[in-house]
Design a protein around this motif. Sequence first.
Motif, PDB file in Angstrom:
ATOM      1  N   LEU A  42     -58.599  30.338 -46.733  1.00  0.00           N
ATOM      2  CA  LEU A  42     -58.411  29.810 -45.389  1.00  0.00           C
ATOM      3  C   LEU A  42     -59.415  28.700 -45.090  1.00  0.00           C
ATOM      4  O   LEU A  42     -59.083  27.721 -44.402  1.00  0.00           O
ATOM      5  N   ASP A  43     -60.618  28.809 -45.617  1.00  0.00           N
ATOM      6  CA  ASP A  43     -61.624  27.756 -45.450  1.00  0.00           C
ATOM      7  C   ASP A  43     -61.145  26.463 -46.103  1.00  0.00           C
ATOM      8  O   ASP A  43     -61.324  25.366 -45.546  1.00  0.00           O
ATOM      9  N   VAL A  44     -60.543  26.583 -47.293  1.00  0.00           N
ATOM     10  CA  VAL A  44     -60.021  25.408 -47.993  1.00  0.00           C
ATOM     11  C   VAL A  44     -58.906  24.765 -47.173  1.00  0.00           C
ATOM     12  O   VAL A  44     -58.870  23.544 -46.998  1.00  0.00           O
ATOM     13  N   ILE A  45     -57.994  25.576 -46.662  1.00  0.00           N
ATOM     14  CA  ILE A  45     -56.873  25.067 -45.876  1.00  0.00           C
ATOM     15  C   ILE A  45     -57.372  24.334 -44.636  1.00  0.00           C
ATOM     16  O   ILE A  45     -56.886  23.247 -44.292  1.00  0.00           O
ATOM     17  N   ARG A  46     -58.374  24.894 -43.969  1.00  0.00           N
ATOM     18  CA  ARG A  46     -58.899  24.274 -42.749  1.00  0.00           C
ATOM     19  C   ARG A  46     -59.540  22.922 -43.033  1.00  0.00           C
ATOM     20  O   ARG A  46     -59.617  22.074 -42.147  1.00  0.00           O
ATOM     21  N   GLY A  47     -59.999  22.728 -44.249  1.00  0.00           N
ATOM     22  CA  GLY A  47     -60.607  21.455 -44.609  1.00  0.00           C
ATOM     23  C   GLY A  47     -59.653  20.521 -45.340  1.00  0.00           C
ATOM     24  O   GLY A  47     -60.080  19.544 -45.949  1.00  0.00           O
ATOM     25  N   ALA A  48     -58.353  20.821 -45.272  1.00  0.00           N
ATOM     26  CA  ALA A  48     -57.380  20.044 -46.052  1.00  0.00           C
ATOM     27  C   ALA A  48     -56.151  19.661 -45.239  1.00  0.00           C
ATOM     28  O   ALA A  48     -55.067  19.498 -45.793  1.00  0.00           O
ATOM     29  N   ARG A  49     -56.294  19.513 -43.924  1.00  0.00           N
ATOM     30  CA  ARG A  49     -55.130  19.204 -43.084  1.00  0.00           C
ATOM     31  C   ARG A  49     -54.455  17.913 -43.528  1.00  0.00           C
ATOM     32  O   ARG A  49     -53.226  17.834 -43.614  1.00  0.00           O
ATOM     33  N   THR A  68     -54.833  16.371 -46.542  1.00  0.00           N
ATOM     34  CA  THR A  68     -54.393  16.526 -47.930  1.00  0.00           C
ATOM     35  C   THR A  68     -53.062  17.242 -48.008  1.00  0.00           C
ATOM     36  O   THR A  68     -52.188  16.885 -48.813  1.00  0.00           O
ATOM     37  N   LEU A  69     -52.867  18.247 -47.175  1.00  0.00           N
ATOM     38  CA  LEU A  69     -51.644  19.050 -47.221  1.00  0.00           C
ATOM     39  C   LEU A  69     -50.406  18.270 -46.806  1.00  0.00           C
ATOM     40  O   LEU A  69     -49.282  18.719 -47.060  1.00  0.00           O
ATOM     41  N   GLN A  70     -50.581  17.119 -46.194  1.00  0.00           N
ATOM     42  CA  GLN A  70     -49.425  16.327 -45.800  1.00  0.00           C
ATOM     43  C   GLN A  70     -48.644  15.820 -47.011  1.00  0.00           C
ATOM     44  O   GLN A  70     -47.421  15.667 -46.949  1.00  0.00           O
ATOM     45  N   SER A  71     -49.324  15.555 -48.120  1.00  0.00           N
ATOM     46  CA  SER A  71     -48.628  15.082 -49.321  1.00  0.00           C
ATOM     47  C   SER A  71     -48.252  16.220 -50.268  1.00  0.00           C
ATOM     48  O   SER A  71     -47.350  16.062 -51.097  1.00  0.00           O
ATOM     49  N   VAL A  72     -48.907  17.365 -50.152  1.00  0.00           N
ATOM     50  CA  VAL A  72     -48.664  18.498 -51.042  1.00  0.00           C
ATOM     51  C   VAL A  72     -47.270  19.078 -50.783  1.00  0.00           C
ATOM     52  O   VAL A  72     -46.848  19.234 -49.633  1.00  0.00           O
ATOM     53  N   LEU A 111     -50.565  28.598 -43.640  1.00  0.00           N
ATOM     54  CA  LEU A 111     -49.702  27.729 -44.435  1.00  0.00           C
ATOM     55  C   LEU A 111     -48.362  27.485 -43.751  1.00  0.00           C
ATOM     56  O   LEU A 111     -47.804  26.390 -43.829  1.00  0.00           O
ATOM     57  N   ARG A 112     -47.836  28.486 -43.056  1.00  0.00           N
ATOM     58  CA  ARG A 112     -46.596  28.274 -42.316  1.00  0.00           C
ATOM     59  C   ARG A 112     -46.812  27.265 -41.192  1.00  0.00           C
ATOM     60  O   ARG A 112     -45.930  26.453 -40.896  1.00  0.00           O
ATOM     61  N   GLU A 113     -47.979  27.306 -40.570  1.00  0.00           N
ATOM     62  CA  GLU A 113     -48.291  26.322 -39.528  1.00  0.00           C
ATOM     63  C   GLU A 113     -48.374  24.904 -40.090  1.00  0.00           C
ATOM     64  O   GLU A 113     -48.157  23.934 -39.361  1.00  0.00           O
ATOM     65  N   GLU A 114     -48.668  24.793 -41.388  1.00  0.00           N
ATOM     66  CA  GLU A 114     -48.741  23.482 -42.041  1.00  0.00           C
ATOM     67  C   GLU A 114     -47.398  23.067 -42.641  1.00  0.00           C
ATOM     68  O   GLU A 114     -47.312  22.054 -43.342  1.00  0.00           O
ATOM     69  N   GLY A 115     -46.347  23.862 -42.385  1.00  0.00           N
ATOM     70  CA  GLY A 115     -45.014  23.477 -42.827  1.00  0.00           C
ATOM     71  C   GLY A 115     -44.576  24.038 -44.162  1.00  0.00           C
ATOM     72  O   GLY A 115     -43.613  23.547 -44.762  1.00  0.00           O
ATOM     73  N   PHE A 116     -45.240  25.090 -44.641  1.00  0.00           N
ATOM     74  CA  PHE A 116     -44.893  25.693 -45.925  1.00  0.00           C
ATOM     75  C   PHE A 116     -44.182  27.033 -45.728  1.00  0.00           C
ATOM     76  O   PHE A 116     -44.404  27.736 -44.733  1.00  0.00           O
ATOM     77  N   LEU A 117     -43.339  27.381 -46.707  1.00  0.00           N
ATOM     78  CA  LEU A 117     -42.671  28.673 -46.735  1.00  0.00           C
ATOM     79  C   LEU A 117     -43.068  29.411 -48.011  1.00  0.00           C
ATOM     80  O   LEU A 117     -43.263  28.793 -49.060  1.00  0.00           O
ATOM     81  N   VAL A 166     -43.916  26.560 -50.804  1.00  0.00           N
ATOM     82  CA  VAL A 166     -43.281  25.248 -50.910  1.00  0.00           C
ATOM     83  C   VAL A 166     -43.109  24.672 -49.505  1.00  0.00           C
ATOM     84  O   VAL A 166     -43.020  25.406 -48.517  1.00  0.00           O
ATOM     85  N   LYS A 167     -43.050  23.328 -49.445  1.00  0.00           N
ATOM     86  CA  LYS A 167     -42.711  22.710 -48.175  1.00  0.00           C
ATOM     87  C   LYS A 167     -41.343  23.218 -47.732  1.00  0.00           C
ATOM     88  O   LYS A 167     -40.453  23.419 -48.561  1.00  0.00           O
ATOM     89  N   ASN A 168     -41.181  23.427 -46.442  1.00  0.00           N
ATOM     90  CA  ASN A 168     -39.946  23.983 -45.881  1.00  0.00           C
ATOM     91  C   ASN A 168     -38.730  23.221 -46.411  1.00  0.00           C
ATOM     92  O   ASN A 168     -38.544  22.041 -46.121  1.00  0.00           O
ATOM     93  N   PHE A 169     -37.905  23.925 -47.209  1.00  0.00           N
ATOM     94  CA  PHE A 169     -36.775  23.242 -47.850  1.00  0.00           C
ATOM     95  C   PHE A 169     -35.628  22.933 -46.890  1.00  0.00           C
ATOM     96  O   PHE A 169     -34.643  22.288 -47.274  1.00  0.00           O
ATOM     97  N   MET A 170     -35.751  23.363 -45.634  1.00  0.00           N
ATOM     98  CA  MET A 170     -34.769  22.981 -44.627  1.00  0.00           C
ATOM     99  C   MET A 170     -35.136  21.660 -43.961  1.00  0.00           C
ATOM    100  O   MET A 170     -34.382  21.137 -43.145  1.00  0.00           O
ATOM    101  N   HIS A 171     -36.301  21.127 -44.311  1.00  0.00           N
ATOM    102  CA  HIS A 171     -36.758  19.871 -43.726  1.00  0.00           C
ATOM    103  C   HIS A 171     -37.085  18.849 -44.814  1.00  0.00           C
ATOM    104  O   HIS A 171     -37.997  18.046 -44.660  1.00  0.00           O
ATOM    105  N   LEU A 172     -36.323  18.866 -45.904  1.00  0.00           N
ATOM    106  CA  LEU A 172     -36.610  17.967 -47.023  1.00  0.00           C
ATOM    107  C   LEU A 172     -36.429  16.503 -46.650  1.00  0.00           C
ATOM    108  O   LEU A 172     -37.029  15.623 -47.272  1.00  0.00           O
TER     109      LEU A 172
END
Length: 288
Positions: free
Chosen positions: A148-155, A157-161, A187-193, A227-233
Amino acid sequence: MPFPISEILDKDMPFIRIAEVGAMFLVGDIDKLVQEGHAQVIGFEPQKEECEKLNARALAEAPRADKVKRQYFPYFIGDGSRRKFYFTNTGYTSSLYEPDQELAQHFENLAEVCRVTRVEEVQTTRLDDIPELGEVDFLKMDVQGAELDVIRGARKTLQSVTVIQTEVEYIPLYKNQPLFSDVDIALREEGFLLHGMASNIGACLKPFSSRTYRPYTQVLWCDYVYVKNFMHLGRLSSRQRLAMAVVLHEVYLSYDLVAFILGVHDQIAQTRYKDFYLARMFAALNVS
Protein backbone atom coordinates in the motif's frame (compact mmCIF):
# COMPACT_ATOMS: atom_id res chain seq x y z
CA MET A 1 2.40 -21.73 -24.72
CA PRO A 2 0.70 -22.11 -28.13
CA PHE A 3 2.71 -19.36 -29.90
CA PRO A 4 4.45 -16.03 -29.17
CA ILE A 5 2.05 -13.13 -29.59
CA SER A 6 4.74 -11.22 -31.49
CA GLU A 7 3.84 -13.42 -34.47
CA ILE A 8 0.39 -11.82 -34.47
CA LEU A 9 1.28 -8.23 -33.66
CA ASP A 10 4.41 -8.13 -35.84
CA LYS A 11 5.47 -4.50 -36.33
CA ASP A 12 2.95 -3.32 -33.71
CA MET A 13 4.53 -5.49 -31.01
CA PRO A 14 5.18 -3.05 -28.12
CA PHE A 15 8.40 -3.07 -26.10
CA ILE A 16 7.33 -3.74 -22.51
CA ARG A 17 8.73 -1.75 -19.60
CA ILE A 18 8.63 -3.66 -16.32
CA ALA A 19 9.10 -2.26 -12.83
CA GLU A 20 10.03 -4.80 -10.16
CA VAL A 21 9.73 -3.49 -6.62
CA GLY A 22 11.47 -6.04 -4.45
CA ALA A 23 13.56 -7.74 -7.11
CA MET A 24 15.42 -10.40 -5.14
CA PHE A 25 13.55 -13.15 -6.99
CA LEU A 26 12.66 -12.91 -10.69
CA VAL A 27 9.39 -14.32 -12.00
CA GLY A 28 10.32 -16.92 -14.63
CA ASP A 29 7.85 -15.86 -17.31
CA ILE A 30 8.86 -12.24 -16.93
CA ASP A 31 12.48 -13.29 -17.38
CA LYS A 32 11.55 -15.12 -20.59
CA LEU A 33 9.91 -12.00 -22.03
CA VAL A 34 13.08 -10.04 -21.29
CA GLN A 35 15.40 -12.66 -22.75
CA GLU A 36 13.46 -12.66 -26.02
CA GLY A 37 14.15 -8.94 -26.39
CA HIS A 38 10.59 -7.77 -25.88
CA ALA A 39 10.98 -6.16 -22.46
CA GLN A 40 13.26 -4.27 -20.11
CA VAL A 41 13.28 -4.43 -16.31
CA ILE A 42 13.89 -1.51 -13.98
CA GLY A 43 14.15 -3.11 -10.55
CA PHE A 44 14.45 -1.94 -6.98
CA GLU A 45 16.13 -4.02 -4.30
CA PRO A 46 16.99 -2.04 -1.13
CA GLN A 47 19.43 -4.61 0.23
CA LYS A 48 22.70 -3.42 -1.25
CA GLU A 49 24.42 -6.80 -1.66
CA GLU A 50 21.39 -8.30 -3.39
CA CYS A 51 21.10 -5.27 -5.66
CA GLU A 52 24.76 -5.58 -6.65
CA LYS A 53 24.27 -9.28 -7.45
CA LEU A 54 21.32 -8.47 -9.69
CA ASN A 55 23.26 -5.78 -11.58
CA ALA A 56 26.25 -8.09 -11.96
CA ARG A 57 24.01 -10.77 -13.45
CA ALA A 58 22.42 -8.25 -15.82
CA LEU A 59 25.85 -6.99 -16.95
CA ALA A 60 27.11 -10.53 -17.52
CA GLU A 61 24.12 -11.29 -19.74
CA ALA A 62 24.52 -8.06 -21.74
CA PRO A 63 28.03 -6.59 -21.33
CA ARG A 64 27.37 -3.71 -23.73
CA ALA A 65 25.76 -0.79 -21.90
CA ASP A 66 23.33 -0.16 -24.74
CA LYS A 67 22.12 -3.76 -24.59
CA VAL A 68 21.47 -4.04 -20.85
CA LYS A 69 18.02 -5.54 -20.37
CA ARG A 70 17.84 -5.08 -16.62
CA GLN A 71 18.90 -2.30 -14.29
CA TYR A 72 18.52 -2.26 -10.51
CA PHE A 73 18.58 0.52 -7.94
CA PRO A 74 19.04 0.16 -4.14
CA TYR A 75 16.01 2.31 -3.27
CA PHE A 76 13.58 1.73 -0.44
CA ILE A 77 10.37 2.17 -2.42
CA GLY A 78 7.43 3.57 -0.47
CA ASP A 79 5.42 6.73 0.05
CA GLY A 80 8.39 9.11 0.34
CA SER A 81 8.50 9.25 4.14
CA ARG A 82 11.34 8.37 6.50
CA ARG A 83 10.80 4.91 7.94
CA LYS A 84 12.50 2.12 9.82
CA PHE A 85 13.60 -0.86 7.75
CA TYR A 86 13.75 -4.27 9.43
CA PHE A 87 16.51 -6.47 8.03
CA THR A 88 15.98 -10.19 8.71
CA ASN A 89 18.18 -13.26 8.79
CA THR A 90 16.96 -14.50 5.41
CA GLY A 91 16.81 -11.19 3.57
CA TYR A 92 13.65 -11.98 1.63
CA THR A 93 11.44 -11.33 4.68
CA SER A 94 12.98 -7.89 5.34
CA SER A 95 10.42 -5.09 5.34
CA LEU A 96 9.40 -1.55 6.22
CA TYR A 97 7.17 -3.31 8.74
CA GLU A 98 8.35 -5.25 11.78
CA PRO A 99 7.76 -9.02 11.61
CA ASP A 100 5.24 -10.17 14.21
CA GLN A 101 7.20 -12.89 15.97
CA GLU A 102 4.38 -13.55 18.44
CA LEU A 103 2.16 -14.55 15.53
CA ALA A 104 4.88 -16.26 13.47
CA GLN A 105 5.94 -18.60 16.28
CA HIS A 106 2.64 -20.46 16.04
CA PHE A 107 3.32 -21.57 12.44
CA GLU A 108 5.63 -24.23 11.17
CA ASN A 109 8.97 -22.82 9.91
CA LEU A 110 7.79 -19.21 9.88
CA ALA A 111 9.45 -17.51 12.85
CA GLU A 112 12.75 -19.10 11.81
CA VAL A 113 12.88 -17.14 8.53
CA CYS A 114 11.89 -13.69 9.77
CA ARG A 115 14.17 -12.96 12.72
CA VAL A 116 15.19 -9.29 12.76
CA THR A 117 18.97 -8.86 12.70
CA ARG A 118 19.14 -5.06 12.55
CA VAL A 119 16.95 -1.99 12.14
CA GLU A 120 17.91 1.12 10.17
CA GLU A 121 16.16 4.42 9.59
CA VAL A 122 15.82 4.93 5.84
CA GLN A 123 14.39 7.41 3.36
CA THR A 124 11.76 5.84 1.17
CA THR A 125 11.41 6.88 -2.46
CA ARG A 126 8.18 7.18 -4.42
CA LEU A 127 8.01 5.49 -7.80
CA ASP A 128 6.59 8.78 -9.10
CA ASP A 129 9.87 10.52 -8.19
CA ILE A 130 12.26 8.21 -10.08
CA PRO A 131 13.25 9.75 -13.44
CA GLU A 132 14.91 6.52 -14.67
CA LEU A 133 11.59 4.71 -14.50
CA GLY A 134 9.70 6.41 -17.30
CA GLU A 135 6.33 4.97 -18.31
CA VAL A 136 5.71 1.49 -16.94
CA ASP A 137 3.52 -1.19 -18.53
CA PHE A 138 3.84 -3.98 -15.96
CA LEU A 139 4.40 -3.55 -12.22
CA LYS A 140 5.50 -6.39 -9.94
CA MET A 141 5.52 -5.87 -6.17
CA ASP A 142 7.01 -8.17 -3.53
CA VAL A 143 7.62 -5.89 -0.56
CA GLN A 144 6.51 -7.87 2.47
CA GLY A 145 3.53 -5.88 3.66
CA ALA A 146 4.47 -2.49 2.18
CA GLU A 147 2.39 -2.78 -1.00
CA LEU A 148 0.00 0.00 0.00
CA ASP A 149 2.94 2.35 0.65
CA VAL A 150 4.21 1.66 -2.87
CA ILE A 151 0.77 2.31 -4.38
CA ARG A 152 0.43 5.61 -2.50
CA GLY A 153 3.72 6.76 -3.97
CA ALA A 154 2.86 5.68 -7.52
CA ARG A 155 -0.34 7.52 -8.48
CA LYS A 156 1.25 8.96 -11.63
CA THR A 157 3.12 5.77 -12.49
CA LEU A 158 -0.06 3.70 -12.30
CA GLN A 159 -1.64 5.76 -15.06
CA SER A 160 0.47 3.93 -17.67
CA VAL A 161 0.50 0.52 -15.95
CA THR A 162 -1.95 -2.05 -17.33
CA VAL A 163 -0.97 -5.22 -15.40
CA ILE A 164 0.15 -5.61 -11.79
CA GLN A 165 1.36 -8.66 -9.91
CA THR A 166 1.50 -8.08 -6.18
CA GLU A 167 2.07 -10.19 -3.11
CA VAL A 168 -0.48 -9.55 -0.36
CA GLU A 169 -0.97 -11.01 3.09
CA TYR A 170 -4.25 -12.29 4.49
CA ILE A 171 -3.18 -12.07 8.12
CA PRO A 172 -0.75 -9.54 9.71
CA LEU A 173 2.61 -11.30 9.47
CA TYR A 174 4.08 -7.83 10.03
CA LYS A 175 2.90 -5.45 12.74
CA ASN A 176 0.28 -2.92 11.58
CA GLN A 177 0.67 -3.89 7.94
CA PRO A 178 -2.10 -3.35 5.36
CA LEU A 179 -3.75 -6.60 4.29
CA PHE A 180 -5.28 -7.95 1.07
CA SER A 181 -8.52 -6.00 1.45
CA ASP A 182 -6.63 -2.71 1.86
CA VAL A 183 -4.52 -3.31 -1.23
CA ASP A 184 -7.52 -4.49 -3.24
CA ILE A 185 -9.50 -1.35 -2.44
CA ALA A 186 -6.56 0.90 -3.30
CA LEU A 187 -6.00 -0.77 -6.67
CA ARG A 188 -9.69 -0.68 -7.55
CA GLU A 189 -9.68 3.04 -6.78
CA GLU A 190 -6.84 3.36 -9.32
CA GLY A 191 -8.92 1.63 -12.00
CA PHE A 192 -7.73 -1.97 -11.68
CA LEU A 193 -9.71 -5.20 -11.38
CA LEU A 194 -8.60 -8.47 -9.79
CA HIS A 195 -7.80 -10.86 -12.62
CA GLY A 196 -6.26 -13.99 -11.14
CA MET A 197 -4.11 -15.75 -8.59
CA ALA A 198 -0.49 -16.54 -9.38
CA SER A 199 0.19 -18.40 -6.12
CA ASN A 200 -1.40 -19.07 -2.76
CA ILE A 201 0.67 -19.92 0.31
CA GLY A 202 -0.29 -21.18 3.73
CA ALA A 203 1.22 -22.98 6.68
CA CYS A 204 0.30 -25.40 9.40
CA LEU A 205 -0.28 -24.24 12.94
CA LYS A 206 1.91 -26.18 15.36
CA PRO A 207 2.04 -29.01 16.34
CA PHE A 208 0.73 -29.99 12.88
CA SER A 209 3.30 -30.28 10.11
CA SER A 210 3.09 -30.11 6.33
CA ARG A 211 5.07 -33.35 6.29
CA THR A 212 2.24 -35.24 7.96
CA TYR A 213 -0.85 -33.07 7.46
CA ARG A 214 -2.31 -31.85 4.18
CA PRO A 215 -3.80 -29.59 3.21
CA TYR A 216 -3.00 -26.71 5.53
CA THR A 217 -6.11 -24.77 6.52
CA GLN A 218 -4.63 -21.33 7.21
CA VAL A 219 -3.69 -19.24 4.17
CA LEU A 220 -1.02 -16.61 4.79
CA TRP A 221 -0.23 -14.76 1.57
CA CYS A 222 -0.79 -14.82 -2.16
CA ASP A 223 0.41 -13.29 -5.41
CA TYR A 224 -2.53 -11.70 -7.19
CA VAL A 225 -2.73 -10.32 -10.72
CA TYR A 226 -4.64 -7.09 -11.42
CA VAL A 227 -5.50 -5.58 -14.79
CA LYS A 228 -6.84 -2.23 -15.90
CA ASN A 229 -10.65 -2.40 -16.00
CA PHE A 230 -11.35 -4.26 -19.25
CA MET A 231 -14.73 -2.54 -19.56
CA HIS A 232 -12.92 0.76 -20.07
CA LEU A 233 -10.29 -0.26 -22.63
CA GLY A 234 -11.28 2.62 -24.85
CA ARG A 235 -9.74 4.98 -22.32
CA LEU A 236 -6.32 3.41 -22.86
CA SER A 237 -3.92 4.29 -25.64
CA SER A 238 -3.41 1.90 -28.54
CA ARG A 239 0.00 0.98 -27.15
CA GLN A 240 -1.40 0.33 -23.66
CA ARG A 241 -3.99 -2.10 -24.98
CA LEU A 242 -1.39 -4.06 -26.93
CA ALA A 243 1.07 -4.03 -24.01
CA MET A 244 -1.68 -5.38 -21.76
CA ALA A 245 -2.39 -8.15 -24.28
CA VAL A 246 1.30 -9.06 -24.56
CA VAL A 247 1.82 -9.41 -20.80
CA LEU A 248 -1.38 -11.39 -20.29
CA HIS A 249 -0.57 -13.75 -23.17
CA GLU A 250 3.12 -14.30 -22.47
CA VAL A 251 3.18 -14.29 -18.67
CA TYR A 252 -0.27 -15.40 -17.48
CA LEU A 253 -1.69 -17.39 -20.43
CA SER A 254 -4.93 -15.41 -20.15
CA TYR A 255 -5.94 -16.15 -23.72
CA ASP A 256 -9.62 -15.32 -23.38
CA LEU A 257 -8.97 -11.87 -21.96
CA VAL A 258 -6.29 -11.26 -24.59
CA ALA A 259 -8.81 -12.03 -27.34
CA PHE A 260 -11.28 -9.65 -25.71
CA ILE A 261 -8.67 -6.86 -25.56
CA LEU A 262 -7.68 -7.40 -29.18
CA GLY A 263 -11.34 -7.28 -30.21
CA VAL A 264 -11.80 -3.89 -28.58
CA HIS A 265 -8.53 -2.70 -30.08
CA ASP A 266 -9.67 -3.83 -33.55
CA GLN A 267 -12.85 -1.79 -33.28
CA ILE A 268 -10.92 1.34 -32.33
CA ALA A 269 -7.82 0.97 -34.52
CA GLN A 270 -9.47 -0.76 -37.52
CA THR A 271 -7.21 -3.83 -37.28
CA ARG A 272 -7.95 -7.58 -37.38
CA TYR A 273 -5.76 -8.90 -34.61
CA LYS A 274 -8.55 -10.80 -32.83
CA ASP A 275 -9.39 -12.87 -35.91
CA PHE A 276 -5.76 -13.80 -36.47
CA TYR A 277 -5.26 -14.50 -32.77
CA LEU A 278 -8.29 -16.79 -32.47
CA ALA A 279 -7.36 -18.69 -35.63
CA ARG A 280 -3.84 -19.35 -34.32
CA MET A 281 -5.09 -20.12 -30.83
CA PHE A 282 -7.77 -22.60 -31.85
CA ALA A 283 -5.37 -24.30 -34.22
CA ALA A 284 -2.74 -24.59 -31.49
CA LEU A 285 -5.26 -25.92 -28.99
CA ASN A 286 -6.96 -28.18 -31.54
CA VAL A 287 -10.32 -26.55 -30.96
CA SER A 288 -12.83 -26.61 -33.79
